[in-house]
Design a protein around this motif. Structure first.
Motif, short mmCIF file in Angstrom:
data_model
loop_
_atom_site.label_atom_id
_atom_site.label_comp_id
_atom_site.label_asym_id
_atom_site.label_seq_id
_atom_site.Cartn_x
_atom_site.Cartn_y
_atom_site.Cartn_z
N VAL A 2 0.90 -1.35 -0.04
CA VAL A 2 0.06 -0.05 -0.20
C VAL A 2 0.76 1.23 0.11
O VAL A 2 1.81 1.18 0.73
N GLN A 3 0.59 2.24 -0.93
CA GLN A 3 1.26 3.41 -0.92
C GLN A 3 0.33 4.58 -1.09
O GLN A 3 -0.92 4.37 -1.79
N TYR A 27 -3.80 -0.99 -2.55
CA TYR A 27 -4.68 -1.54 -1.66
C TYR A 27 -5.83 -2.39 -2.31
O TYR A 27 -6.16 -2.26 -3.27
N ARG A 28 -6.23 -3.68 -1.49
CA ARG A 28 -6.93 -4.48 -2.15
C ARG A 28 -8.35 -3.87 -2.51
O ARG A 28 -9.12 -4.71 -3.36
N TYR A 93 0.75 18.05 6.31
CA TYR A 93 -0.48 17.28 6.19
C TYR A 93 -0.18 15.90 5.81
O TYR A 93 0.43 15.58 4.71
N PHE A 94 -0.68 15.21 6.39
CA PHE A 94 -0.68 13.65 6.08
C PHE A 94 -1.78 12.96 5.98
O PHE A 94 -2.96 13.22 6.55
N CYS A 95 -1.85 11.94 4.90
CA CYS A 95 -3.14 11.10 4.88
C CYS A 95 -2.78 9.49 5.30
O CYS A 95 -1.35 9.33 5.10
N ALA A 96 -3.51 9.08 5.67
CA ALA A 96 -3.43 7.84 6.30
C ALA A 96 -4.58 6.76 5.98
O ALA A 96 -5.70 7.07 5.85
N LEU A 97 -4.19 5.42 5.93
CA LEU A 97 -5.32 4.38 5.58
C LEU A 97 -5.51 3.37 6.64
O LEU A 97 -4.44 3.07 7.12
N SER A 98 -6.82 3.01 6.88
CA SER A 98 -6.98 2.14 7.87
C SER A 98 -7.86 1.22 7.12
O SER A 98 -9.07 1.56 6.50
N GLY A 99 -7.57 0.14 7.47
CA GLY A 99 -8.29 -1.38 6.79
C GLY A 99 -9.33 -1.73 7.97
O GLY A 99 -10.14 -2.81 7.66
N ARG A 100 -9.23 -1.08 9.06
CA ARG A 100 -10.03 -1.41 10.36
C ARG A 100 -11.60 -0.68 10.61
O ARG A 100 -12.28 -1.10 11.03
N PHE A 113 -4.68 3.56 12.11
CA PHE A 113 -4.15 3.78 10.71
C PHE A 113 -2.73 2.86 10.28
O PHE A 113 -1.82 3.45 11.12
N GLU A 114 -2.75 2.03 9.41
CA GLU A 114 -1.65 1.32 9.17
C GLU A 114 -0.63 1.56 8.18
O GLU A 114 0.36 1.41 8.26
N SER A 115 -1.01 2.52 7.28
CA SER A 115 -0.10 2.98 6.16
C SER A 115 -0.45 4.48 6.28
O SER A 115 -1.48 5.24 6.19
N TRP A 116 0.73 5.36 5.92
CA TRP A 116 0.94 6.54 5.82
C TRP A 116 1.58 7.19 4.80
O TRP A 116 2.55 6.49 4.22
N GLY A 117 1.22 8.44 4.31
CA GLY A 117 1.87 9.15 3.09
C GLY A 117 3.02 9.69 3.87
O GLY A 117 3.34 9.85 4.99
#
Length: 126
Positions: A2-3, A27-28, A93-100, A113-117
């Motif tokens: 994931v990016q 990301y899936r 500013y950061f964006c981040a992804l959570s699959g949960r 959040f497990e993935s970060w820009g």
């Protein structure tokens, strides 16, 4: 893998607008939660807004009348629209992804959040 890539940072005068983009790859699923955080010099990282996997949204009270978050699934991109900007909005500013996280009722903490820009600098001059 994931990016996340933040785009659209820069310098703006007070009262101006910027739109940040968070482009997600690897990301899936397009159904994910994206959070926007910011960190000003000498301050702790602060959650600003989030968009849930179910497209629910939350924006913190201090910027709710000026910031909004939205998604374009076709572009795998989440946007943070910032209007009537103020010098105190200056930060990375950061964006981040959570699959949960699915439904958003408040700002999820960074731990969710497990993935970060890498972040993008936003500077607002008075």
């Amino acid at each position: 893998q994931v990016q996340l890539a933040e785009l659209g940072g820069g310098s703006v005068q007070a009262g101006g607008s910027l739109r940040l983009s968070c482009v997600v790859s690897g990301y899936r699923s397009s159904r994910n939660c994206i959070g926007w955080f910011r960190q000003a010099p000498g301050k702790e990282r602060e959650g600003v807004a989030a968009l849930g996997a179910d497209d629910s949204t939350f924006v913190i009270a201090s910027v709710r009348d000026r910031f909004s978050v939205s998604r374009d699934n076709a572009k795998n991109t989440v946007y943070l629209e910032m209007n009537d900007m103020k010098p105190e909005d200056t930060a990375v500013y950061f964006c981040a992804l959570s699959g949960r996280v699915n439904n958003i009722m408040n700002m999820p903490g960074a731990v969710f959040f497990e993935s970060w820009g890498q972040g993008t600098q936003v500077t607002v001059s008075s």
